[in-house]
Design a protein around this motif. Structure first.
Motif: not given
Ligand code: ADP
Ligand code: ZN
Length: 764
Positions: A355, A285, A578
């Motif tokens: 994600e 991500p 994250k």
């Protein structure tokens, strides 16, 4: 159906892999198949004039007349071959824009699949996939390279040349390839004078070449050896290697709890790929593209290209060319790195496959996971999906044995997962006073600080107060352009719309009815920061959200300060949920677990589960251990309860049963059609007509597609456009795709703007 209405495959009557120059005998006419960056499914044919024949190949851009009176519109050549049988007179290609193909045949095939799968134009896909910097040739310079003149060797032994000139000649003899001035002066340890002198004598000559001039400022990094895998990791890696050696495509779901060492497995699997001279693509991500992540890959491989969103056009072009020449072993990047033109791909890895940022939110609305799956299939290489909280889409594929499951049930060194304490805030006196930190969380923070630990607080709302309440309207004040509440940003002394650019300085009265005295309700990260500073005046606190981290590099600086312990309390949005790995974090607080749970989204429970699990993953990563507190007004929600128990299996089982019952994904595919217009009545009418048409066509063709709606979209107005939506659902995606194509002609009556989103993740 007119020719221009035929779908992609019928219209392209070119051979699968055109070998144009063999097929076209001397004197035969040659045609090019061209697609334009428009929402069109048609492939157009043009004659290739003799003068351009040698210059044109599939994958290059051309200019060709498109429509009456047009002299040249930019399109992509996707095939070259004999002139198709047609009664129509073909127009000619006007110009060839690129010297070399920008994409190879396989990438053309992949982009064509995307167009067909996601129901958009092939030309639109090509336009989006090829970076602007590559199209513009950003950073390209024509550079003089020097080589020996053909007869130079015979002559220079007899000549009495100065030492410097001899050194230049020696350098060119030693180097088999031509050298540019900089390389040459370095090799011969001289200035440019001797080079000029030798050119005059005719002993060397210049060749002009185009290159992308760019030198990355990447500090050299020491390569460190691979870690010794623990037995679970060993098993997992062996399983992946076995599949890799099979030279067949398989998708592996690596389900490993947070901190189980998934990255080390990716790295060692890539090691094998690189040993065979192949390349690997690793998708992460965008917010995980931190220096920490990048360092982890750079410290293991010699040539890593990192494709992040801050690259300039020239940098992107430079990377693209190096990748295409096979000079890069490992490509790490966000969503669009799935298109990196690696010539001998050996493996694709997607970290944090759950994600949502892997889905593109504008045309082409592709999901990088599905594109990666297709690409890996075409190249017959494995795809590894890693996550602690896989999507139910991926989980169902594993249950159906379509994909292979590999599990890492324990953290590295068998560290326990942190205990997660669910705190019911309904009767908390602090919360009742409109504070954000309840009693339990506050005292846990106090204890953690006393014990020299660090704290992460997560809150999903930026700004100070998410609601400005008007007593007269009895509703929140909304953006004049969008159907969303305005958010008070105290640092800017203004209210902002998070969906458009709208901003006004602090309003004294309701924008709609003019009643003075608005109330600021709810808590965003700014108010939370204020509360933390008030309650813990001695602990350094840092807020991380997209407002405080606007400057390039500020994100990295903030995390470094936290790592060094200068910051004791880190609070922020998704940005901090994250991937962070800080051993000293002994407490994590989810300030409000309800924000996602109560959204009108079929995946609200799944997202809540993921969020709590991911946030919990930020603590207990060292021997110090750690605890997690989750504040909620719905403590009984199964997704919260199961996340607290780290029980993904039970959650997946429950949620899948629930989805099956409701006929929801992953058991069906959805397509969402969003229509928009400045005025509501014609929009509503268009949406109704579209639904009717789709239902009628589905019935006529007996396609098993359910058409739901129309209804106003959850965000009923955006940037002055009203929004309606329809939802198509079917077990088989092909049925939806067919319905859409077959309806295309009848939908031409719809004059409002609309888009179709296949397998949508954004339901707003
Ligand atoms: P995940 O991605 O599964 O959350 P990471 O890959 O971030 O986990 O690994 C967590 C930590 O464990 C990292 O600091 C990593 O360097 C370390 N680690 C991974 N594998 C091993 C190993 N075999 N031995 C020792 N430490 C390891
Ligand atoms: Zn707005």
């Amino acid at each position: 159906m007119s020719r221009s209405q035929q779908n992609l495959f019928e219209a392209a009557q070119l051979p699968e892999n055109p070998e144009p120059w063999e097929l076209a005998a001397e004197g035969d006419r040659v045609a090019a198949a061209v697609v334009f960056p428009r929402p069109l499914e048609t492939i157009y044919h043009y004659l290739v004039p003799d003068s351009l024949r040698e210059l044109l190949a599939p994958g290059q851009r051309v200019k060709a007349p498109f429509g009456r009176g047009d002299r040249g519109t930019i399109g992509f050549c996707v095939g070259v071959g004999p002139v198709p049988d047609t009664s129509r007179k073909l127009k000619e290609i006007a110009e060839v824009l690129d010297r070399e193909p920008l994409l190879d045949e396989r990438m053309l095939e992949l982009t064509r699949w995307i167009a067909e799968h996601y129901l958009c134009g092939w030309g639109q896909v090509l336009d989006s996939v090829i970076p602007a910097g590559v199209k513009k040739g950003a950073g390209t310079r024509v550079v003089n390279y020097f080589e020996l003149a053909p007869d130079a060797r015979d002559r220079f032994d007899e000549l009495d040349l100065p030492a410097k000139q001899r050194a230049v000649l020696a350098a060119l003899v030693a180097s088999r390839a031509p050298l540019d001035a900089e390389e040459l002066t370095r090799a011969a340890d001289c200035g440019t004078g001797p080079i000029a002198a030798l050119r005059k004598r005719g002993l060397i000559r210049a060749v002009r070449k185009r290159t992308v001039a760019f030198t990355p400022d990447e500090a050299a990094i020491e390569i460190v050896p691979d870690l010794r895998l623990n037995p679970e990791q060993r098993l997992a890696l062996d399983r992946i290697l076995e599949l890799m050696r099979g030279r067949e495509h398989r998708t592996v779901l690596l389900h490993g709890v947070t901190g189980s060492g998934k990255t080390e497995i990716y790295i060692q699997a890539i090691r094998e790929v690189v040993a065979y001279g192949r390349q690997a693509i690793v998708l992460v991500p965008e917010i995980s593209l931190t220096p920490q992540t990048i360092r982890r890959f750079r410290a293991r491989f010699d040539s890593v290209a990192v494709l992040h969103s801050h690259l300039t056009d020239a940098e992107r072009h430079w990377h693209w060319q190096r990748i295409a020449r096979g000079e890069v072993s490992v490509i790490v990047g966000a969503r669009s790195a799935v298109f990196a033109p690696a010539p001998h791909l050996g493996l694709i890895v997607i970290d944090e496959e759950h994600e949502t940022s892997f889905k593109q939110d504008n045309v082409p609305r592709y999901h990088a996971r599905e594109v990666a799956r297709k690409r890996a299939e075409m190249e017959r290489v494995p795809l590894v999906l890693g996550s602690a909280t896989p999507t139910l889409e991926s989980w169902l594929r594993v249950e159906r044995k379509e994909d292979v499951l590999v599990e890492l049930p324990y953290r590295v060194e068998r560290r326990p997962l942190p205990p997660v304490i669910v705190v019911d805030t309904r009767h908390d006196p602090s919360i009742a006073r409109r504070e954000a930190l309840g009693r339990v969380l506050t005292s846990a923070m106090r204890a953690a600080l006393a014990d020299d630990g660090q704290i992460i607080l997560f809150l999903n709302l930026r700004g100070y107060a998410p609601v400005l309440w008007c007593r007269t309207c009895e509703s929140p004040v909304k953006c004049p352009h969008c159907d969303v509440s305005l958010v008070w940003h105290r640092d800017r002394q203004a209210v902002l719309c998070h969906s458009c650019e709208f901003e006004v300085s602090r309003p004294r009265e309701c924008l709609k009815c003019g009643t003075p005295g608005l109330k600021f309700l709810g808590t965003g990260t700014q108010r939370l920061e204020q509360e933390v500073r008030l309650k813990f005046p001695d602990a350094a606190c840092l807020r991380m959200d997209s407002d405080s981290m606007k400057q390039r590099g500020s994100h990295d600086k903030a995390l470094e300060a936290f790592r060094r312990g200068e910051v004791r309390i880190l609070l922020g949005t998704q940005m901090i949920a994250k991937g962070l790995d800080f051993p000293n974090v002994t407490l994590v607080g989810v300030v409000d677990a309800d924000t996602i749970l109560h959204q009108p989204d079929l995946r609200a429970a799944e997202r809540t589960f993921q969020l709590i699990s991911q946030v919990a993953g930020r603590t207990g990563r060292s021997a110090r251990g750690g605890r997690v507190f989750v504040q909620t007004t719905s403590p009984g929600e199964p997704c919260i309860q199961l996340a607290a128990k780290h029980d993904f299996l039970r959650f997946a089982e429950r949620e899948l049963a629930h989805r099956l019952e409701g006929g929801a994904p992953p058991f069906v595919h959805l397509a969402r059609v969003i229509l928009r217009h400045r005025e509501e009545p014609p929009l509503k009418e268009a949406a109704r007509a579209m639904a009717e048409t789709l239902r009628a066509v589905a019935k006529e063709l007996e396609l098993p597609v359910k058409v739901l709606g129309p209804a106003p979209a959850p965000v009923a107005k955006l940037k002055d456009q009203y929004r309606y939506h329809l939802q198509l659902s079917a077990v088989d995606l092909a049925a939806i795709q067919r319905l859409w194509r077959e309806s295309a002609r009848r939908l031409r009556e719809i004059t409002v703007e609309y888009v179709v989103d296949i397998d949508p993740v954004n339901m707003r």
